[in-house]
Design a protein around this motif. Structure first.
Motif, short mmCIF file in Angstrom:
data_model
loop_
_atom_site.label_atom_id
_atom_site.label_comp_id
_atom_site.label_asym_id
_atom_site.label_seq_id
_atom_site.Cartn_x
_atom_site.Cartn_y
_atom_site.Cartn_z
N ARG A 66 0.67 -1.14 -0.06
CA ARG A 66 -0.13 -0.06 -0.02
C ARG A 66 0.95 1.29 -0.03
O ARG A 66 0.72 2.07 -0.72
N LEU A 67 1.83 1.30 0.81
CA LEU A 67 2.64 2.59 0.82
C LEU A 67 3.57 2.64 -0.32
O LEU A 67 4.27 3.82 -0.55
N LEU A 68 3.73 1.56 -1.18
CA LEU A 68 4.45 1.65 -2.31
C LEU A 68 3.42 1.61 -3.55
O LEU A 68 3.89 1.43 -4.82
N ASN A 69 2.26 2.45 -3.35
CA ASN A 69 1.36 2.66 -4.45
C ASN A 69 0.64 1.79 -5.09
O ASN A 69 0.47 1.64 -6.23
N LEU A 70 0.40 0.46 -4.33
CA LEU A 70 -0.08 -0.56 -4.67
C LEU A 70 -1.18 -0.86 -3.72
O LEU A 70 -1.13 -1.73 -3.00
N PRO A 71 -2.41 -0.10 -3.95
CA PRO A 71 -3.50 -0.19 -3.17
C PRO A 71 -4.02 -1.56 -3.48
O PRO A 71 -3.87 -2.26 -4.31
N PHE B 187 5.68 2.15 -7.84
CA PHE B 187 6.34 2.87 -6.99
C PHE B 187 7.47 3.88 -7.78
O PHE B 187 7.94 4.52 -7.09
N THR B 188 7.69 3.80 -8.87
CA THR B 188 8.55 4.74 -9.54
C THR B 188 8.08 5.18 -10.71
O THR B 188 7.18 4.90 -11.54
N HIS C 56 8.10 7.61 -7.00
CA HIS C 56 6.54 8.15 -7.52
C HIS C 56 6.24 9.21 -6.33
O HIS C 56 6.43 8.89 -5.04
N PRO C 57 5.88 10.29 -6.77
CA PRO C 57 5.32 11.32 -5.78
C PRO C 57 4.09 10.76 -4.89
O PRO C 57 4.44 11.21 -3.80
N ASN C 58 3.33 9.74 -5.17
CA ASN C 58 2.59 9.42 -4.13
C ASN C 58 3.34 8.59 -3.32
O ASN C 58 2.91 8.61 -1.98
N VAL C 59 4.32 7.88 -3.32
CA VAL C 59 5.06 7.05 -2.46
C VAL C 59 5.82 8.18 -1.50
O VAL C 59 5.79 7.96 -0.27
N LEU C 60 6.35 9.24 -2.17
CA LEU C 60 6.91 10.26 -1.29
C LEU C 60 5.98 10.87 -0.15
O LEU C 60 6.31 10.86 0.76
N ARG C 61 4.89 11.27 -1.14
CA ARG C 61 3.67 11.82 -0.22
C ARG C 61 3.38 10.73 1.28
O ARG C 61 3.20 11.08 2.22
N MET C 62 3.20 9.61 0.81
CA MET C 62 2.90 8.62 1.66
C MET C 62 3.94 8.37 2.85
O MET C 62 3.55 8.15 3.99
#
Ligand code: PHE
Length: 350
Positions: free
Chosen positions: A142-147, A253-254, A290-296
Motif C-alpha cells: 500500500r505505501l508503495l502505491n499498490l493499493p 512505486f517509480t 513516485h510522488p505518491n510514495v513520497l507523499r505517503m
C-alpha cells in the motif's frame, strides 16, 4: 654370621636376576627387609649376645641391609625404565599415516556478492539497513502505491500469512519503512540487502531469493544521478568494460520507471547463448520515486526527489560463478559449497 650374610647375598643376586616385574620386586623387598625378612632375622637374637658381639653383629647387619636396599632400589629403577621404554615402543606414532583433513569453512557465494554490493555502496556514502522478512501488506504494497486490488499485485505471487501479514515479495518494503522512520525528513541514502519470497520455483526462480534495494531521497535528484550510480555499480560487479542501458518500464512505486540491462560479460556484447544473442542481460529495476510514495512516506514531492532501484542478488552469484541452478544456492549441499574455497576468491571476475 658371616656365612649367613654370604647366603643372603647369593640368594639376593639370583633372585634379582630372575625378577621381571615391579610387582615381584615388591615381594622380594618383603622377603629380605620385611618384618620377618632374611636381613631382619639376622638381628633377631641380639638380646642373647654380649655387648661386643652386638656391636659386631649390628655393624654387619647394617652393612648388608644397606647393600640389599641399594640393590633393590637399583633394580626398581631399572624395571621402571624398562616398563616406560616398552610403553613408548608400543605406543609409537606412525608419522607416515595420512592425517585427518580439517574441514575449512568458506564464504557462501551469495554472501560474497552481498559483501561486494555493500562495499561499493558504503564507499558511496550509503547506509546499509535491515528490514523484516515477515512484513505487513501496508509496507510491502500500500505505501508503495499498490493499493488493494491493484493489478500489479498479481505479478508478485505473494505468500500471505493472514489478511495483513505476508512474506515480503520485494525489499522495496524497506523503502516504506525508512521513509516512515525518518521523522525529521532528512535526506536518505540507503541500501537493504535481504531475502524475499515468491510462489515460484524452477532452475532460475526459487521461492526464496535475495534482493538488494537502494533508495536515495534528497533535493534535486535526477535520472542522471540514478544512471551514473548504476553504471559505476555495474562496472564494480561485472567488470570495467560493462556498459549499461536503460529501457522504459513500469513499477507502481517509480515514475518514470526503467529496466536496466548490462552488456553481456560473457561475449562482451557480440551475442551468445547467455544473452540469447542480444548482447544484453537484464539485471535491475529502477526509477524515480513516485510522488505518491513520497507523499505517503511524509515527504513533500514539490520539495523532495529521489530514485530507487532493486536487483536480484542470486543472478549476480550465478553469473560470477557460472552456477547453473539457483536452487544450489539454498540447498546447502556440502559438495556444492566445498567448491568455493579461498582459491576461488582469487579467481573471481572482478
Ligand atoms: N521491487 C522491484 C522488483 O522486485 C524492483 C524495483 C525496486 C524497481 C525499486 C524499481 C525500484 O521487481
Amino acid at each position: 654370621m658371616k656365612e649367613k650374610v654370604e647366603v643372603i647375598k647369593t640368594s639376593l643376586d639370583s633372585d634379582l636376576n630372575s625378577v621381571t616385574s615391579l610387582n615381584d620386586l615388591g615381594q622380594l623387598k618383603a622377603k629380605y627387609l620385611g618384618k620377618k625378612g632374611l636381613v631382619t632375622l639376622l638381628t633377631s637374637n641380639m638380646k642373647d649376645l654380649s655387648i661386643e658381639e652386638r656391636k659386631e653383629v649390628g655393624k654387619i647387619a647394617n652393612e648388608i641391609r644397606e647393600e640389599v636396599n641399594s640393590k633393590l632400589t637399583n633394580k626398581e629403577e631399572e624395571l621402571k625404565n624398562k616398563e616406560l621404554n616398552d610403553k613408548l615402543e608400543k605406543e609409537s606414532i606412525d608419522i607416515s599415516l595420512p592425517s585427518k583433513k580439517i574441514k575449512r569453512g568458506s564464504r557462501h557465494p551469495f554472501n560474497r556478492i552481498v559483501e561486494d554490493v555493500e562495499d561499493f555502496f558504503v564507499s558511496m556514502g550509503y547506509d546499509v539497513v535491515d528490514g523484516p522478512e515477515l512484513e505487513t501488506d501496508e509496507n510491502c504494497f500500500r505505501l508503495l502505491n499498490l493499493p488493494d486490488g491493484h493489478p500489479a499485485r498479481d505479478t508478485q505471487d505473494t505468500f500471505y500469512i493472514d489478511e495483513e501479514y505476508l512474506l515480503r515479495t520485494q525489499t522495496s518494503s524497506v523503502q516504506a519503512r525508512e521513509m516512515q522512520a525518518n521523522k525529521e525528513k532528512t535526506p536518505i541514502r540507503m541500501i537493504c540487502p535481504g531475502k524475499v519470497y515468491r510462489r515460484d520455483e524452477d532452475a532460475t526462480h526459487s521461492h526464496q531469493f535475495g534482493q538488494v534495494e537502494g533508495l536515495v531521497i534528497d533535493k534535486n535528484i535526477s535520472l542522471a544521478d540514478l544512471k551514473g550510480t548504476l553504471e559505476l555499480f555495474a562496472k564494480k560487479m561485472l567488470g570495467e568494460n560493462t556498459k549499461v542501458r536503460f529501457r522504459p518500464s513500469y513499477f507502481p512505486f517509480t515514475e518514470p520507471s526503467v529496466e536496466v540491462d548490462v552488456s553481456c560479460f560473457k561475449c562482451g556484447g557480440k551475442g551468445c547463448s547467455l544473452c540469447k544473442q542480444t548482447g544484453w542481460i537484464e539485471v535491475l529495476g529502477a526509477g524515480m520515486v513516485h510522488p505518491n510514495v513520497l507523499r505517503m512516506g511524509g515527504y513533500d514531492p514539490e520539495v523532495w526527489t529521489g530514485f530507487a532501484f532493486g536487483t536480484g542478488l542470486d543472478r549476480f552469484a550465478m553469473f560470477r560463478y557460472a552456477i547453473p541452478d539457483i536452487r544450489y544456492l539454498y540447498t546447502n549441499d556440502i559438495r556444492f559449497l566445498e567448491q568455493f574455497d579461498r582459491k576461488d576468491e582469487e579467481n573471481e571476475i572482478k
